[in-house]
Every structure is written in C-alpha cells, then in structure tokens.
Design an enzyme around this catalytic site. Structure first.
Site, PDB file in Angstrom:
ATOM      1  N   ASP A  81       0.861  -1.193   0.000  1.00 38.15           N
ATOM      2  CA  ASP A  81       0.000   0.000   0.000  1.00 38.15           C
ATOM      3  C   ASP A  81       0.892   1.236   0.000  1.00 38.15           C
ATOM      4  OD1 ASP A  81      -3.247   0.284   0.959  1.00 38.15           O
ATOM      5  OD2 ASP A  81      -2.018   2.097   0.975  1.00 38.15           O
ATOM      6  N   LEU A 119     -17.685  -9.518  -1.327  1.00 38.92           N
ATOM      7  CA  LEU A 119     -17.793  -9.529   0.136  1.00 38.92           C
ATOM      8  C   LEU A 119     -18.618  -8.351   0.662  1.00 38.92           C
ATOM      9  CD1 LEU A 119     -15.684  -7.160   1.284  1.00 38.92           C
ATOM     10  CD2 LEU A 119     -14.016  -8.875   0.666  1.00 38.92           C
ATOM     11  N   LYS A 149     -20.272  -8.287 -11.647  1.00 32.49           N
ATOM     12  CA  LYS A 149     -20.139  -7.482 -10.432  1.00 32.49           C
ATOM     13  C   LYS A 149     -21.142  -6.321 -10.421  1.00 32.49           C
ATOM     14  CE  LYS A 149     -18.352  -5.500  -6.823  1.00 32.49           C
ATOM     15  NZ  LYS A 149     -18.265  -6.019  -5.491  1.00 32.49           N
ATOM     16  N   CYS A 157     -20.067   0.521  -2.038  1.00 36.32           N
ATOM     17  CA  CYS A 157     -20.346  -0.162  -3.312  1.00 36.32           C
ATOM     18  C   CYS A 157     -21.624   0.285  -4.016  1.00 36.32           C
ATOM     19  CB  CYS A 157     -20.401  -1.663  -3.088  1.00 36.32           C
ATOM     20  SG  CYS A 157     -18.782  -2.345  -2.759  1.00 36.32           S
ATOM     21  N   LYS A 203     -21.783   3.906  -5.479  1.00 35.37           N
ATOM     22  CA  LYS A 203     -20.771   4.105  -6.524  1.00 35.37           C
ATOM     23  C   LYS A 203     -21.088   3.237  -7.756  1.00 35.37           C
ATOM     24  CE  LYS A 203     -16.690   2.072  -5.612  1.00 35.37           C
ATOM     25  NZ  LYS A 203     -16.348   1.073  -6.607  1.00 35.37           N
TER      26      LYS A 203
HETATM   27  C1  UDX Z   1     -22.510  -4.737  -0.671  1.00 31.45           C
HETATM   28  C2  UDX Z   1     -22.874  -6.109  -1.261  1.00 31.45           C
HETATM   29  O1  UDX Z   1     -23.771  -6.793  -0.374  1.00 31.45           O
HETATM   30  C3  UDX Z   1     -21.623  -6.924  -1.516  1.00 31.45           C
HETATM   31  O2  UDX Z   1     -21.970  -8.156  -2.157  1.00 31.45           O
HETATM   32  C4  UDX Z   1     -20.674  -6.135  -2.413  1.00 31.45           C
HETATM   33  O3  UDX Z   1     -19.475  -6.840  -2.650  1.00 31.45           O
HETATM   34  C5  UDX Z   1     -20.363  -4.794  -1.783  1.00 31.45           C
HETATM   35  O4  UDX Z   1     -21.583  -4.078  -1.517  1.00 31.45           O
HETATM   36  P1  UDX Z   1     -21.893  -3.815   1.755  1.00 31.45           P
HETATM   37  O5  UDX Z   1     -21.797  -2.474   1.100  1.00 31.45           O
HETATM   38  O6  UDX Z   1     -20.849  -4.248   2.706  1.00 31.45           O
HETATM   39  O7  UDX Z   1     -21.959  -4.961   0.622  1.00 31.45           O
HETATM   40  O8  UDX Z   1     -23.262  -3.850   2.567  1.00 31.45           O
HETATM   41  P2  UDX Z   1     -24.710  -4.507   2.452  1.00 31.45           P
HETATM   42  O9  UDX Z   1     -24.924  -5.371   3.606  1.00 31.45           O
HETATM   43  O10 UDX Z   1     -24.994  -5.059   1.130  1.00 31.45           O
HETATM   44  O11 UDX Z   1     -25.619  -3.188   2.680  1.00 31.45           O
HETATM   45  C6  UDX Z   1     -25.523  -2.070   1.827  1.00 31.45           C
HETATM   46  C7  UDX Z   1     -26.544  -1.029   2.229  1.00 31.45           C
HETATM   47  O12 UDX Z   1     -27.854  -1.465   1.936  1.00 31.45           O
HETATM   48  C8  UDX Z   1     -26.544  -0.678   3.721  1.00 31.45           C
HETATM   49  O13 UDX Z   1     -26.680   0.703   3.883  1.00 31.45           O
HETATM   50  C9  UDX Z   1     -27.757  -1.410   4.273  1.00 31.45           C
HETATM   51  O14 UDX Z   1     -28.315  -0.766   5.390  1.00 31.45           O
HETATM   52  C10 UDX Z   1     -28.702  -1.342   3.070  1.00 31.45           C
HETATM   53  N1  UDX Z   1     -29.690  -2.429   3.047  1.00 31.45           N
HETATM   54  C11 UDX Z   1     -29.295  -3.709   2.860  1.00 31.45           C
HETATM   55  C12 UDX Z   1     -31.037  -2.128   3.183  1.00 31.45           C
HETATM   56  O15 UDX Z   1     -31.425  -0.954   3.347  1.00 31.45           O
HETATM   57  N2  UDX Z   1     -31.943  -3.147   3.126  1.00 31.45           N
HETATM   58  C13 UDX Z   1     -31.584  -4.450   2.949  1.00 31.45           C
HETATM   59  O16 UDX Z   1     -32.474  -5.314   2.889  1.00 31.45           O
HETATM   60  C14 UDX Z   1     -30.207  -4.739   2.805  1.00 31.45           C
END
Ligand code: UDX
Length: 432
Positions: A30, A149, A205, A261, A264
């Site tokens: 890094d 992930l 993705k 994620c 973006k």
């Molecule tokens: C997400 C994807 O799940 C993952 O597969 C990808 O690689 C990266 O983006 P992450 O950003 O860690 O992962 O969180 P995630 O648990 O998916 O939640 C994302 C957002 O959606 C959060 O703000 C969460 O509160 C919201 N969310 C999620 C909801 O509002 N309702 C849901 O039912 C699920």
C-alpha cells in the site's frame, strides 16, 4: 504461489489475508505508510469481524510493504485498490494505473495480473493492452476476478464465497487462477467456481450490486406506499418472501443504502449505459429513489415541527452506513446531519464505534455522546440511522424517561410500533 496484493482497503486486505490463510505466500502493498505500519504490528486499519484473528492465523505467509520492488518474482498480482466515483459518476481508474506502472517497472517474468477492484466493462482489456505495450519482453496476462464480500462479514464471505468469478482469455491464466483458489473449491468451503470472458466477469459485479440496490429501492418505495395506504411493510415482505423467486433477503426497508459499493456502482453502471447509448432507466430511478429515501425521516421531522428546527435538540442514534462496520461512506446519517445543521438544530450524535471518525468531519458543529442515555437526554426528537444491536436492544422506557418529548423517527424499524404506542411514544418508522 507467490502473490502480491496491491491495496490494503477492504477488498485488498481481506483477499490478502484469506489467500495467505489458505497457503499462498502473500505480500500486501500500500502507498499508505501508516496503514502498513499498523498491519506489521498485526493491527488492522479497518474495523472488521475476525480480521485480527485471521491476521494472526495467516501471519507466517503474510508480509506488508510499501516497497514496489515486491512485484519482482511474483506469480500473481492482485489489484484491489479503490476506484472512486468521479463527478460524472464514472469510475476513477488512476490508482489501478498507478499499480500497473509499478508492475511495468518491476515485473521480471510472465505474470498474471488480477483486477479485483470494481472497474467499468472493458477495463481489463484496456489494462492488458497497456501492460503489454510497455513490456513486450514478458507476458502480463490480465484476469477479471470481482469481489462480492460484504463489510462486517468479509472474511466469511471470502472463505465461503457465494461464487468465484474468473474472467480471462488465456488458458494459462485460467489454470493459474484455479490453482490459486484450489483450497476454497474443496471441503469445507465448496465455493462454486465460474470461468467466463473478461467483460462478462466485469459485468457480473455491476449487475449483481445494482440488482441488490434495485431490490432495496423497490421495497423502500413499497414501504412508503404502505405508510400512505395503511398496510404494514413487515407483513408485506413476509408475505412476498414465501415466493422462492423473490426470497426474503434485501427486502428490508430503511432510509436508503449507503456504503462503498451500491452508491458508486449504480452511478458507474448508469454512466456506462449512457455513454453506450443504452441508458439503464431502472438504475437511474434507483439512484434517485435512494437519494430521496435518505431524507424521509428528516422531511417528516421538519413537517412535524412546522419547518422550524432552530435550537431543537435532535439526537441521531447510529452513524455508520450499516452495523458492524465503522464505515461512513455514503451513510444516510451524514446527509441528515447536514440538513439539520442548515436548519440550525442543536444536534447530538451517538454511535458505538464511529464517533471519532464523525468528529473529524463536524468538529464542534455538533455534540457527541458516549452512551445512548446521555445522547437522548432532554432531546426533542431522536432519529435512528443504523440498526446497531445496542440500539435495537435499548430499554425503550428510557425514551420517555430521558427525552423532553418522546418523538422517535426510526429509519431502521428497530422497534415494534404497537409496543411503542402503548408506551406513549410518538413513533414513526418506515412503512408500518
Ligand atoms: C454490498 C454487497 O452486499 C456486496 O456483495 C458487495 O461486494 C459490496 O456491496 P456492503 O456495502 O458491505 O456490501 O453492505 P450490504 O450489507 O450489502 O448493505 C448495503 C446497504 O444497503 C446498507 O446501507 C444497508 O443498510 C442497506 N440495506 C441492505 C437495506 O437498506 N436493506 C436491505 O435489505 C439490505
């Protein structure tokens, strides 16, 4: 296998740790000296369940450096650096190309260069063209290997991945990738392994993340309609989930998705569709719905207080974009704090782990509390932004005990509306 992982953010660090844990010799590099210093002491720069444990378990196979000469002699280089969003929604690939330039400088044999960072469709082809134009003496083959992930369960999601996607155009690259992941394809992990062309892998993705974001936005809109017509979203999603084609996951209504994620990747795919004259209008709508949803509590609060929040003590419980992470990227809490500041509200915030990070953003513009009890004292209203277990399990009697007026605006549906009503709490939640 000798592996170098470039970037020690969520994707890079977790990948490096897991690949070392399953038996590869891994060097994580890094540009951030502080991060590397911490990692060398076995401490992670990110808050992630089990990461400290796996850093220890993998330590014999894992080293950390800021020295670009580490690319020498490696078999596989994994690029896991950030691809932040540009103003127009497109992905900024500068960090990816910075790594490429160092590979060009130091590579001394044929190598497989794996792009794990989320990149627009066609980037892997472009990167390979770039690398081979600069190093005609060796073969630098590019492979697309996106990451799926979730923060908070990242180690588990990598070891027991829903699938490993490998996009390549070269038989040897497919062979090297299979060898790299071999231990995960067997017991106890049994991860499904899919080989495909590079552009399809890149699209998997975006299409997956955007589909999940669409699911959330759809249920948020249904929840808002439930509020208007007297239906209860909990009962509605339960009823929907019995249809296996729909399922029960990602149907939790709230105040919009945040994180590194979904925001973006929806914007990047929308941008890509537009420049290809094939606009994804569903994704465009999803971006707009989410923006609106983040302010749904604020708008209701503003209405209830007759558009005058000056000097009102408003408490925000939960600041991160979801529980079990200290990540504030695109967190709904921040937009709400900004709006409340515009309205001259007297803001107090509480979060179990992200307070220090928030302090760096707002300094003395807002107040910080160390406990929920302290945060809600004499408050006119509480806004719940993250469903931390501590908030969900909080003794709700304390709301009436400590607050000036027990007005709770719950963006994560933490409590039972009937119980709240019986306790004399003015409770507003999403779609119930
Ligand atoms: C997400 C994807 O799940 C993952 O597969 C990808 O690689 C990266 O983006 P992450 O950003 O860690 O992962 O969180 P995630 O648990 O998916 O939640 C994302 C957002 O959606 C959060 O703000 C969460 O509160 C919201 N969310 C999620 C909801 O509002 N309702 C849901 O039912 C699920």
């Amino acid at each position: 296998m000798k592996v170098v992982v470039a970037g020690t953010g969520y994707v890079g660090l977790i990948t490096g740790v897991v690949l070392a844990y399953i038996g590869n010799k891994v060097v994580c590099i890094d540009v951030d000296q502080e991060k590397i210093k911490l990692l060398r002491q076995g401490k992670s720069s990110i808050y992630e369940k089990d990461l400290d444990k796996y850093l220890l378990l993998a330590k014999d196979n894992l080293t950390f450096t800021t020295d670009n000469s580490c690319y020498k002699d490696s078999d596989v280089i994994i690029i896991g650096v950030g691809t932040p969003e540009r103003q127009d929604g497109s992905a900024n690939l500068d960090y990816v190309y910075d790594v490429c330039n160092n590979i060009i400088k130091y590579a001394n044999k044929d190598m497989v260069v794996v792009i794990k960072s989320t990149v627009p469709i066609g980037t892997n082809d472009e990167v390979e063209k770039y690398l081979s134009s600069k190093r005609k003496d060796i073969k630098l083959t590019v492979v697309s290997n996106p990451e799926f992930l979730s923060q908070g369960s990242a180690i588990h999601d990598t070891l027991y991945a829903s699938r490993i996607i490998v996009g390549a155009v070269d038989d040897n690259a497919f062979k090297v990738m299979r060898e790299l992941y071999e231990p995960l394809l067997k017991e106890p992990y049994n991860v499904p392994y899919l080989e495909m062309n590079r552009r399809s892998a890149e699209m998997v993705k975006y299409a997956s993340n955007d589909f999940l974001a669409l699911k959330i936005s759809y249920i948020n809109e249904i929840a808002n309609l439930c509020n208007k017509v007297g239906a209860n979203i909990d009962e509605v999603t339960k009823g929907m989930s019995y249809d296996k084609r729909i399922g029960s996951l990602f149907l939790k209504p709230g105040i919009g998705y945040g994180g590194s994620c979904f925001p973006k990747d929806t914007k990047a795919l929308h941008w890509l569709s537009k420049i290809n004259d094939c606009e994804l209008t569903l994704v465009k709508a999803c971006i707009e719905i989410n923006k609106k949803q983040k302010l749904i509590l604020f708008n209701k609060l503003r209405e209830d207080f007759n558009y005058s929040l000056k000097g009102k003590k408003i408490t925000i419980l939960g600041l991160t974009f979801k529980p079990m992470t200290d990540d504030l990227r695109e967190a709904p809490s921040l937009v709400n704090i900004d709006m409340l500041l515009d309205y001259d509200a007297d803001i107090t915030v509480y979060d179990p782990i992200a307070l220090d990070k928030v302090k760096k953003i707002y300094n003395n513009k807002i107040k910080y509390a160390n406990t929920i009890d302290e945060a809600i004292k004499n408050s006119d209203a509480v806004l719940i932004m993250t469903e931390w277990a501590e908030i969900k399990n909080y003794n709700i009697d304390n709301y009436t005990k400590y607050m000036k007026y027990a007005n709770i605006y719950d963006g994560r549906n933490c409590y039972d509306p009937v119980i709240m009503k019986n306790k004399g709490i003015n409770y507003y939640s999403i779609g119930r």
